[in-house]
Design an enzyme around this catalytic site. Structure first.
Site, PDB file in Angstrom:
ATOM      1  N   TYR A 118       0.868  -1.181   0.000  1.00 18.80           N
ATOM      2  CA  TYR A 118       0.000   0.000   0.000  1.00 18.80           C
ATOM      3  C   TYR A 118       0.899   1.223   0.000  1.00 18.80           C
ATOM      4  O   TYR A 118       1.924   1.250   0.703  1.00 18.80           O
ATOM      5  CB  TYR A 118      -0.884   0.006   1.256  1.00 18.80           C
ATOM      6  CG  TYR A 118      -1.670   1.290   1.392  1.00 18.80           C
ATOM      7  CD1 TYR A 118      -2.936   1.412   0.823  1.00 18.80           C
ATOM      8  CD2 TYR A 118      -1.148   2.398   2.067  1.00 18.80           C
ATOM      9  CE1 TYR A 118      -3.649   2.586   0.909  1.00 18.80           C
ATOM     10  CE2 TYR A 118      -1.854   3.580   2.159  1.00 18.80           C
ATOM     11  CZ  TYR A 118      -3.109   3.667   1.577  1.00 18.80           C
ATOM     12  OH  TYR A 118      -3.805   4.838   1.664  1.00 18.80           O
ATOM     13  N   GLU A 206      -3.111   7.551  -4.162  1.00 25.99           N
ATOM     14  CA  GLU A 206      -3.155   6.290  -3.408  1.00 25.99           C
ATOM     15  C   GLU A 206      -3.002   5.131  -4.378  1.00 25.99           C
ATOM     16  O   GLU A 206      -3.795   4.997  -5.305  1.00 25.99           O
ATOM     17  CB  GLU A 206      -4.493   6.175  -2.665  1.00 25.99           C
ATOM     18  CG  GLU A 206      -4.560   4.968  -1.761  1.00 25.99           C
ATOM     19  CD  GLU A 206      -5.906   4.855  -1.050  1.00 25.99           C
ATOM     20  OE1 GLU A 206      -6.958   4.875  -1.733  1.00 25.99           O
ATOM     21  OE2 GLU A 206      -5.917   4.769   0.186  1.00 25.99           O
TER      22      GLU A 206
END
Ligand code: GDP
Ligand code: MN
Length: 397
Positions: A118, A206
């Site tokens: 992530y 993101e």
């Protein structure tokens, strides 16, 4: 401004961030031609079909499918294109999929557990710095990771004047457990991603997941990007990235009318002139037991026409159970505003089902109150601020 995955990936790849490559299509006729050209470019024979909507969690909702041959590609594409995709981030009825991204399959067969990281960059308004968040636990719900195992998420604070420093770049790659070529690739991935974030005036990037392939490539498999609306004047070429159909229709209309409107969750629609008064009015609504349904500043030069436009806009919101108009007549005269409200009310006739509270103060406030009181319409008028809470309590009870 939110971007679609395919738009974000295009921008990122312009900044040399390695991405999972693909082709976007909005109809099935273009599918084969595009998948063939993708195969030629990437060598892939397996494809991923990905719904393009402004919401995450698409995989879980059936909006991301791996196709291992052309028949599956056709089937999944026709299933997903035009579907109402429901994910934890969409409204309950889902979102219509108008475009799909066909990508190369970047997960190698036989690669049992590929590394999915992530990685995000955002603005930390509390520290006035950028923040890089990253974790080895990518691919899945990062919210869940943050809740259950917060120690598995790493943070780097970035001074905007210094940028992401070389020691931080190395620390990120180290914390992600990388070495050798993958380590080097991760350093340049982070560096280029941060550069893209800054140069595009993004407020969020993101990437979940960032994939490390078994041959040490580092790739952005997904991409969510939010650009700062206040900086769009510096990027005229970004304007065509806006997908109006994904935005709140009332906010879009307000923007066209030149009104500052932000949709909120409450039940009292409010129309105010001046941001300071708008904030005070929202406090007043809360103190009176209501919740603002919106922030709406009609501006210091509010004239009857703008007031009418704003009034109509607020009434379009089904959440609104009552409307509070709180206008200070400094430049604009209150009697003009009152006439504007009365006209708008009469024009809309029986469409108005909710009580209206109008408080006008300033030039010709008394005349304004008379206009409203004599209109015969179901509008509660008030001159004093202190009368408003009582009126709100009345209409809410
Ligand atoms: P999201 O569900 O909206 O976050 O969409 P993603 O773009 O993150 O895709 C969802 C999941 O699909 C990813 O977490 C991957 O596990 C999987 N996925 C994406 N690309 C590929 C691919 O090229 N091959 C395979 N096998 N899986 C993929
Ligand atoms: Mn994702």
């Amino acid at each position: 401004m939110n971007l679609h995955e395919y738009q974000a990936k295009k921008l990122l790849s312009d900044f040399n961030v390695p991405i999972q490559r693909g082709r976007v299509v909005d109809n099935l006729d273009d599918l084969i031609k595009n998948s063939e050209s993708l195969s030629k470019e990437t060598g892939t024979s397996w494809y991923v079909v990905k719904a393009q909507i402004h919401a995450g969690g698409r995989g879980k909702g059936g909006g991301v499918k791996l196709a291992k041959n052309i028949d599956e590609l056709k089937k999944f594409s026709s299933d997903i294109l035009g579907m109402m995709l429901k994910t934890p981030q969409t409204p309950p009825e889902g979102k219509l999929v108008k475009k799909i991204l066909i990508t190369e399959d970047v997960y190698y067969p036989g690669d049992e557990e590929p590394d999915e990281f992530y990685f995000s960059i955002l603005l930390n308004r509390n520290t006035s710095k950028f923040m890089v968040m990253y974790s080895k636990q990518g691919g899945m719900d990062i919210e869940q990771v943050a809740e259950d195992t917060p120690h598995l998420i790493y943070y780097e604070e970035v001074d905007p004047l210094l940028g992401l420093m070389p020691n931080q770049l190395r620390k990120i790659a180290f914390n992600l457990g990388l070495s050798g070529i993958a380590f080097k690739n991760m350093v340049s991935f982070s560096k280029n991603l941060f550069n893209a974030f800054v140069k595009t005036d993004a407020s969020l990037v993101e990437i979940n997941p960032v994939l490390k392939t078994s041959d040490s490539k580092i790739l952005a498999v997904d991409a969510k990007m939010v650009l700062d609306d206040n900086s769009l004047f510096r990027h005229k070429d970004f304007e065509n990235l806006r997908d109006i159909s994904e935005e709140n229709p009332i906010e879009v209309e307000a923007k066209e009318a030149g009104l500052n409107y932000v949709d909120l969750d409450g039940n009292i629609g409010c129309m105010v002139n001046g941001a300071g008064l708008a904030m005070a009015t929202m406090d007043l609504i809360k103190q009176s037991g209501g919740e603002p349904a919106n922030f709406l500043d009609v501006g210091g030069t509010a004239d009857a026409k703008r007031v009418e436009a704003a009034f109509k806009l607020i009434l379009k919101d089904p959440k609104v159970k009552a409307v509070l108009v709180n206008i200070f007549g400094g430049i604009v005269r209150c009697d003009r505003v009152a006439n504007g409200i009365v006209d708008a009310y009469k024009n809309m006739g029986d469409q108005i089902k909710v009580p209206i509270i109008v408080r006008l103060q300033g030039t010709n406030a008394v005349e304004a109150k008379e206009i409203i009181d004599n209109s015969g319409l179901k509008i509660f008028s008030a001159v004093e601020f202190s009368e408003v809470p009582l009126r709100i309590k009345e209409v809410l009870s």
